[in-house]
Enzyme design. Sequence first.
Site, PDB file in Angstrom:
ATOM      1  N   ILE A  55       1.022  -1.038   0.038  1.00  0.00           N
ATOM      2  CA  ILE A  55      -0.033  -0.087  -0.076  1.00  0.00           C
ATOM      3  C   ILE A  55       0.623   1.202   0.035  1.00  0.00           C
ATOM      4  O   ILE A  55       0.484   2.241  -0.708  1.00  0.00           O
ATOM      5  CB  ILE A  55      -0.996  -0.101   1.181  1.00  0.00           C
ATOM      6  N   ASP A 105      15.371   0.629  10.455  1.00  0.00           N
ATOM      7  CA  ASP A 105      14.466  -0.361  11.074  1.00  0.00           C
ATOM      8  C   ASP A 105      13.912   0.800  12.258  1.00  0.00           C
ATOM      9  O   ASP A 105      14.697   1.343  13.136  1.00  0.00           O
ATOM     10  CB  ASP A 105      15.351  -1.382  11.902  1.00  0.00           C
ATOM     11  N   SER A 109      -7.404  -1.099  10.549  1.00  0.00           N
ATOM     12  CA  SER A 109      -7.810  -2.120   9.910  1.00  0.00           C
ATOM     13  C   SER A 109      -9.171  -2.413  10.291  1.00  0.00           C
ATOM     14  O   SER A 109      -9.550  -1.958  11.343  1.00  0.00           O
ATOM     15  CB  SER A 109      -7.056  -3.485  10.064  1.00  0.00           C
ATOM     16  N   TYR A 155      -1.969  -9.282  16.084  1.00  0.00           N
ATOM     17  CA  TYR A 155      -1.994  -8.515  14.904  1.00  0.00           C
ATOM     18  C   TYR A 155      -3.102  -7.566  15.152  1.00  0.00           C
ATOM     19  O   TYR A 155      -2.868  -6.054  15.106  1.00  0.00           O
ATOM     20  CB  TYR A 155      -2.073  -8.962  13.542  1.00  0.00           C
ATOM     21  N   LYS A 182      -3.432  -3.238  16.240  1.00  0.00           N
ATOM     22  CA  LYS A 182      -4.213  -1.803  15.516  1.00  0.00           C
ATOM     23  C   LYS A 182      -5.199  -1.122  16.610  1.00  0.00           C
ATOM     24  O   LYS A 182      -5.122   0.073  16.515  1.00  0.00           O
ATOM     25  CB  LYS A 182      -4.966  -2.462  14.392  1.00  0.00           C
ATOM     26  N   LEU A 232      -6.749 -13.743   0.051  1.00  0.00           N
ATOM     27  CA  LEU A 232      -7.375 -14.414  -0.915  1.00  0.00           C
ATOM     28  C   LEU A 232      -6.784 -14.270  -2.518  1.00  0.00           C
ATOM     29  O   LEU A 232      -6.477 -14.822  -3.269  1.00  0.00           O
ATOM     30  CB  LEU A 232      -9.035 -14.064  -0.944  1.00  0.00           C
ATOM     31  N   ARG A 282     -12.774 -22.049   8.437  1.00  0.00           N
ATOM     32  CA  ARG A 282     -11.415 -21.795   9.211  1.00  0.00           C
ATOM     33  C   ARG A 282     -11.626 -21.114  10.306  1.00  0.00           C
ATOM     34  O   ARG A 282     -12.590 -20.182  10.249  1.00  0.00           O
ATOM     35  CB  ARG A 282     -10.553 -21.002   8.073  1.00  0.00           C
ATOM     36  N   GLY A 336     -11.802 -18.832  13.190  1.00  0.00           N
ATOM     37  CA  GLY A 336     -11.694 -17.184  13.403  1.00  0.00           C
ATOM     38  C   GLY A 336     -12.221 -16.241  12.148  1.00  0.00           C
ATOM     39  O   GLY A 336     -12.090 -15.126  12.298  1.00  0.00           O
TER      40      GLY A 336
HETATM   41  N1  LIG Z   1      -2.702  -5.333   3.149  1.00  0.00           N
HETATM   42  C1  LIG Z   1      -3.822  -5.337   4.009  1.00  0.00           C
HETATM   43  O1  LIG Z   1      -4.691  -6.109   3.511  1.00  0.00           O
HETATM   44  C2  LIG Z   1      -4.135  -4.435   5.095  1.00  0.00           C
HETATM   45  C3  LIG Z   1      -5.267  -4.274   5.501  1.00  0.00           C
HETATM   46  C4  LIG Z   1      -5.403  -3.429   6.881  1.00  0.00           C
HETATM   47  C5  LIG Z   1      -4.316  -2.731   7.378  1.00  0.00           C
HETATM   48  N2  LIG Z   1      -3.084  -2.929   6.773  1.00  0.00           N
HETATM   49  C6  LIG Z   1      -1.982  -2.191   7.253  1.00  0.00           C
HETATM   50  O2  LIG Z   1      -1.539  -1.265   6.193  1.00  0.00           O
HETATM   51  C7  LIG Z   1       0.011  -1.129   6.421  1.00  0.00           C
HETATM   52  C8  LIG Z   1       0.678  -1.416   5.299  1.00  0.00           C
HETATM   53  O3  LIG Z   1       0.330  -2.703   4.743  1.00  0.00           O
HETATM   54  P1  LIG Z   1       0.880  -3.598   3.385  1.00  0.00           P
HETATM   55  O4  LIG Z   1      -0.032  -4.476   3.133  1.00  0.00           O
HETATM   56  O5  LIG Z   1       1.351  -2.485   2.366  1.00  0.00           O
HETATM   57  O6  LIG Z   1       2.146  -4.233   3.901  1.00  0.00           O
HETATM   58  P2  LIG Z   1       3.673  -4.372   3.532  1.00  0.00           P
HETATM   59  O7  LIG Z   1       4.212  -5.529   4.335  1.00  0.00           O
HETATM   60  O8  LIG Z   1       3.656  -4.808   2.055  1.00  0.00           O
HETATM   61  O9  LIG Z   1       4.297  -3.076   3.828  1.00  0.00           O
HETATM   62  C9  LIG Z   1       4.896  -2.889   5.178  1.00  0.00           C
HETATM   63  C10 LIG Z   1       6.098  -2.086   4.865  1.00  0.00           C
HETATM   64  O10 LIG Z   1       6.693  -1.942   6.040  1.00  0.00           O
HETATM   65  C11 LIG Z   1       8.086  -2.261   6.331  1.00  0.00           C
HETATM   66  N3  LIG Z   1       8.368  -2.508   7.429  1.00  0.00           N
HETATM   67  C12 LIG Z   1       7.946  -3.405   8.437  1.00  0.00           C
HETATM   68  N4  LIG Z   1       8.541  -3.125   9.633  1.00  0.00           N
HETATM   69  C13 LIG Z   1       9.382  -1.907   9.523  1.00  0.00           C
HETATM   70  C14 LIG Z   1      10.201  -1.448  10.567  1.00  0.00           C
HETATM   71  N5  LIG Z   1      10.415  -1.837  11.982  1.00  0.00           N
HETATM   72  N6  LIG Z   1      10.955  -0.563  10.027  1.00  0.00           N
HETATM   73  C15 LIG Z   1      10.889   0.054   8.546  1.00  0.00           C
HETATM   74  N7  LIG Z   1      10.111  -0.892   7.808  1.00  0.00           N
HETATM   75  C16 LIG Z   1       9.227  -1.703   8.404  1.00  0.00           C
HETATM   76  C17 LIG Z   1       8.094  -3.816   5.352  1.00  0.00           C
HETATM   77  O11 LIG Z   1       9.538  -3.986   4.701  1.00  0.00           O
HETATM   78  C18 LIG Z   1       7.341  -3.429   4.382  1.00  0.00           C
HETATM   79  O12 LIG Z   1       7.813  -2.823   3.065  1.00  0.00           O
HETATM   80  C19 LIG Z   1       0.385  -1.953   7.540  1.00  0.00           C
HETATM   81  O13 LIG Z   1       0.444  -1.400   8.785  1.00  0.00           O
HETATM   82  C20 LIG Z   1      -0.856  -3.106   7.722  1.00  0.00           C
HETATM   83  O14 LIG Z   1      -1.026  -3.679   8.662  1.00  0.00           O
HETATM   84  C21 LIG Z   1      -2.874  -3.766   5.748  1.00  0.00           C
END
Ligand SMILES: NC(=O)c1ccc[n+]([C@@H]2O[C@H](COP(=O)([O-])OP(=O)(O)OC[C@H]3O[C@@H](n4cnc5c(N)ncnc54)[C@H](O)[C@@H]3O)[C@@H](O)[C@H]2O)c1
Length: 342
Positions: free
Chosen positions: A13, A59, A126, A151, A155, A202, A297, A299
């Site tokens: 995202i 990080d 989320s 997880y 949030k 999915l 499944r 949950g």
């Molecule tokens: N994809 C989904 O279905 C979804 C749904 C609801 C919420 N979210 C939330 O949206 C956000 C982005 O999701 P996404 O699908 O793009 O995930 P993603 O894993 O593709 O992106 C997260 C990025 O954060 C980086 N990252 C993780 N920990 C880190 C740290 N300690 N320091 C620096 N970088 C770090 C990862 O390398 C990755 O590039 C997340 O917070 C996720 O929980 C995602």
Amino acid sequence: MDKILVTGGLGFIGSHTVVELQNEGYEVVIIDDLSNSSEKVLDGITAITGKTPIFEKLDLKEKDKVEQFFAKHNDIKGVIHFAASKAVGESVKEPLLYYENNISTLVYILKELKKLPSAGFIFSSSCTVYGQADELPITENAPVKSAESPYGNTKQIGEEIISDTCKVTPNLKAIALRYFNPVGAHESVEIGELPIGVPQNLVPFITQTGIGIRQELSVFGDDYPTPDGTCIRDYIHVVDLAKAHVIALGRLLQNKNKSNYETFNLGTGKGSSVLEVVKSFEKVSGKQLNYKIVGRREGDIISAYADTEKANKELGWETKLSLDDAMRSAWKWEQKVRGNNN
Ligand SMILES: NC(=O)c1ccc[n+]([C@@H]2O[C@H](COP(=O)([O-])OP(=O)(O)OC[C@H]3O[C@@H](n4cnc5c(N)ncnc54)[C@H](O)[C@@H]3O)[C@@H](O)[C@H]2O)c1
């Protein structure tokens, strides 16, 4: 134009949001530790926008590094905080990893934002915070239910941390965006979703099955109280989702927010069943998907889709892309990633 920090900006995202921010003229700095992404994503962003964002491999769990970063970039006006670990199953097995990565990083960033004269903060939340909501579609006023996984809990706790901090920090304005189910890829297929290992979601599971990496899709349960018996979710195209972030950020930077902590649902308002998603894939790809119905499944909630009225009215944002658009782009992306044009 304002300088914006996007944490996790090389992720799924995040990368799509960086594209939309750059298209609107923002100067973007990305922090990512590449734990779930690749530096090659920068090339995709550059190919689409003609501009390479500043990238700092860092990080965010390293507090000193976060402090040093903000000392160097003291002109940051806003932060979109995507960086987090997101695999629900893994979070059950490794809760501390999730609490550390998703909570400590948030705290360290907010501590730095408190020092700035003013800052806008957008948080990736989320729809999982609602659990199985009592009423559908789900409004922002629906009660937050006890989290089903560590997880999900990160949030909920994350939202509470931001809300508590905003109450005592007038220079901080924040919005938590509660995503429903983000899917699809940029239409250029320069960027998309890159799940590591077996996909948890999915749509990448469907496209990987379509291309032959997975043998078949398991559909978990067809005896739910829904029209075709399979679970219903609200699938939102990642490009629509990314655009909402730019609008939410603009709301904060232009002081259009109604309080200094707000929440918005980001979904299409339309629920689609697992079998409808399969049908959409079959339609746009011209392929028949190999799937089988298996038991429920644990949950899984039955049905979740967003009431979009608040986001539509307050943000002036609405989704433009359909489930078929999302499946078409996801399929094109899968074929590109695998170097396969079948
Ligand atoms: N994809 C989904 O279905 C979804 C749904 C609801 C919420 N979210 C939330 O949206 C956000 C982005 O999701 P996404 O699908 O793009 O995930 P993603 O894993 O593709 O992106 C997260 C990025 O954060 C980086 N990252 C993780 N920990 C880190 C740290 N300690 N320091 C620096 N970088 C770090 C990862 O390398 C990755 O590039 C997340 O917070 C996720 O929980 C995602």
